[in-house]
Design a protein around this motif. Structure first.
Motif, short mmCIF file in Angstrom:
data_model
loop_
_atom_site.label_atom_id
_atom_site.label_comp_id
_atom_site.label_asym_id
_atom_site.label_seq_id
_atom_site.Cartn_x
_atom_site.Cartn_y
_atom_site.Cartn_z
N GLY A 41 0.68 -0.89 0.08
CA GLY A 41 -0.31 -0.01 0.35
C GLY A 41 0.50 0.94 0.16
O GLY A 41 0.90 2.34 -0.42
N THR A 42 1.50 1.08 0.93
CA THR A 42 2.51 2.46 1.00
C THR A 42 3.55 2.58 -0.45
O THR A 42 3.25 4.24 -1.43
CB THR A 42 4.01 2.34 1.55
OG1 THR A 42 3.16 1.81 3.25
CG2 THR A 42 5.06 3.39 1.96
N LEU A 43 4.88 1.53 -1.07
CA LEU A 43 4.70 2.01 -1.91
C LEU A 43 3.64 1.35 -3.95
O LEU A 43 4.28 2.56 -4.36
CB LEU A 43 5.54 0.45 -2.24
CG LEU A 43 6.61 0.00 -1.42
CD1 LEU A 43 7.31 -1.35 -1.93
CD2 LEU A 43 8.27 1.09 -1.43
N THR A 44 2.74 1.47 -3.62
CA THR A 44 1.76 2.09 -5.05
C THR A 44 1.01 3.12 -4.47
O THR A 44 0.92 4.15 -5.23
CB THR A 44 0.63 0.85 -5.01
OG1 THR A 44 -0.12 0.56 -3.89
CG2 THR A 44 1.58 -0.57 -5.68
N PHE A 45 1.37 4.07 -3.32
CA PHE A 45 0.96 5.18 -2.72
C PHE A 45 1.12 6.16 -3.27
O PHE A 45 1.48 7.48 -4.06
CB PHE A 45 0.33 5.51 -1.23
CG PHE A 45 -0.08 6.68 -0.92
CD1 PHE A 45 -1.57 6.69 -1.01
CD2 PHE A 45 0.92 8.31 -1.10
CE1 PHE A 45 -1.66 7.94 -0.67
CE2 PHE A 45 0.62 8.94 -0.34
CZ PHE A 45 -0.44 9.16 -0.37
N GLU A 96 10.07 -3.59 -6.98
CA GLU A 96 9.60 -2.68 -7.74
C GLU A 96 9.99 -2.56 -9.28
O GLU A 96 8.42 -1.12 -9.74
CB GLU A 96 10.71 -1.63 -6.98
CG GLU A 96 11.46 -1.07 -5.58
CD GLU A 96 9.94 -1.03 -4.72
OE1 GLU A 96 8.98 -0.38 -5.01
OE2 GLU A 96 9.64 -1.89 -3.54
N SER A 97 10.45 -3.09 -9.91
CA SER A 97 9.97 -3.27 -10.97
C SER A 97 9.03 -3.30 -11.38
O SER A 97 8.89 -3.20 -12.71
CB SER A 97 11.71 -4.18 -11.66
OG SER A 97 12.58 -3.26 -11.65
N ILE A 98 8.60 -5.05 -10.83
CA ILE A 98 7.07 -5.52 -11.63
C ILE A 98 5.99 -4.06 -11.00
O ILE A 98 4.93 -4.24 -11.54
CB ILE A 98 6.89 -6.75 -10.53
CG1 ILE A 98 8.03 -7.74 -10.89
CG2 ILE A 98 6.12 -6.45 -10.75
CD1 ILE A 98 7.89 -9.40 -10.11
N MET A 99 6.28 -3.79 -9.49
CA MET A 99 5.15 -3.33 -9.64
C MET A 99 5.05 -1.53 -10.17
O MET A 99 4.34 -1.31 -10.89
CB MET A 99 5.55 -2.16 -8.02
CG MET A 99 5.26 -3.92 -7.26
SD MET A 99 5.65 -3.32 -5.25
CE MET A 99 4.06 -2.01 -5.00
N ALA A 100 5.69 -1.09 -10.83
CA ALA A 100 6.42 0.03 -11.38
C ALA A 100 5.83 -0.58 -12.90
O ALA A 100 5.51 0.72 -13.73
CB ALA A 100 7.75 0.19 -11.62
N VAL A 101 6.41 -1.36 -13.56
CA VAL A 101 5.38 -2.44 -14.25
C VAL A 101 3.98 -2.26 -14.50
O VAL A 101 2.99 -1.08 -14.91
CB VAL A 101 6.00 -3.52 -15.34
CG1 VAL A 101 5.33 -3.75 -16.35
CG2 VAL A 101 7.54 -3.29 -16.08
N VAL A 102 3.27 -2.77 -13.54
CA VAL A 102 1.57 -2.71 -13.21
C VAL A 102 1.38 -0.89 -13.21
O VAL A 102 0.35 -1.12 -13.20
CB VAL A 102 1.50 -3.57 -11.62
CG1 VAL A 102 -0.10 -3.31 -11.09
CG2 VAL A 102 1.91 -4.69 -12.60
N THR A 103 2.17 -0.21 -12.35
CA THR A 103 1.70 0.86 -12.19
C THR A 103 1.41 1.65 -13.29
O THR A 103 0.67 2.55 -13.75
CB THR A 103 2.20 1.61 -10.87
OG1 THR A 103 2.46 1.16 -9.74
CG2 THR A 103 2.07 3.38 -10.69
N THR A 104 2.23 1.21 -14.07
CA THR A 104 2.48 2.78 -15.27
C THR A 104 1.28 2.21 -16.14
O THR A 104 0.53 2.78 -16.50
CB THR A 104 3.82 2.49 -15.62
OG1 THR A 104 5.03 2.90 -14.85
CG2 THR A 104 4.20 2.79 -17.00
#
Length: 149
Positions: free
Chosen positions: A20-24, A92-100
């Protein structure tokens, strides 16, 4: 509360706080605080959890094996530090792909890489801190608790 529910609650709380914090942070860096921030953040968080939850354990196992295999004569503390850094970079790489993708859709490759980089770098310092805490403190205590409980 049963032991199984306690275990699930502990894991869920860790995922919620860290994810939650990282995606925030990632969502804020992409959109700022606007009218649609909350829904964008919640959808990004949900997608990241759905993507990472099934593969996080496998990635962790593989990285652990890689670190143990390539650094057998290094202290456990140093192995844990390397493990934490590698895990932070991968997750973080995976989360950044999903977020983008969630926030901007499918962009042209140059635009995607640029936006992914901004997203990745925004949360990486916090991701490294979380990963270090997990690998140096929480993981040992959590393993001891889960085995004991």
């Amino acid at each position: 509360m049963s032991k199984m529910l306690q275990k699930i609650a502990i894991i869920a709380s860790l995922v919620t706080v860290m994810g939650g914090t990282l995606t925030f942070v990632m969502t804020w860096r992409n959109l700022g605080f606007g009218d649609d921030f909350m829904m964008s953040w919640l959808s990004t968080f949900a997608l990241c959890v759905l993507c990472i939850a099934p593969i996080g354990g496998v990635i962790s196992y593989l990285v652990h094996r890689l670190v143990d295999g390539t650094l057998p004569n290094v202290s456990k503390l140093k192995q844990d530090l390397v493990f934490g850094l590698i895990m932070a970079l991968i997750m973080e790489s995976i989360m950044a792909v999903v977020t983008t993708i969630n926030l901007h859709g499918w962009l042209a490759i140059e635009a995607f890489i640029k936006q992914w980089g901004v997203t990745f770098l925004a949360a990486l310092p916090m991701g490294i801190v979380f990963s270090m805490l997990m690998s140096l403190v929480i993981k040992r205590r959590l393993t001891a608790y889960l085995v004991k409980a």
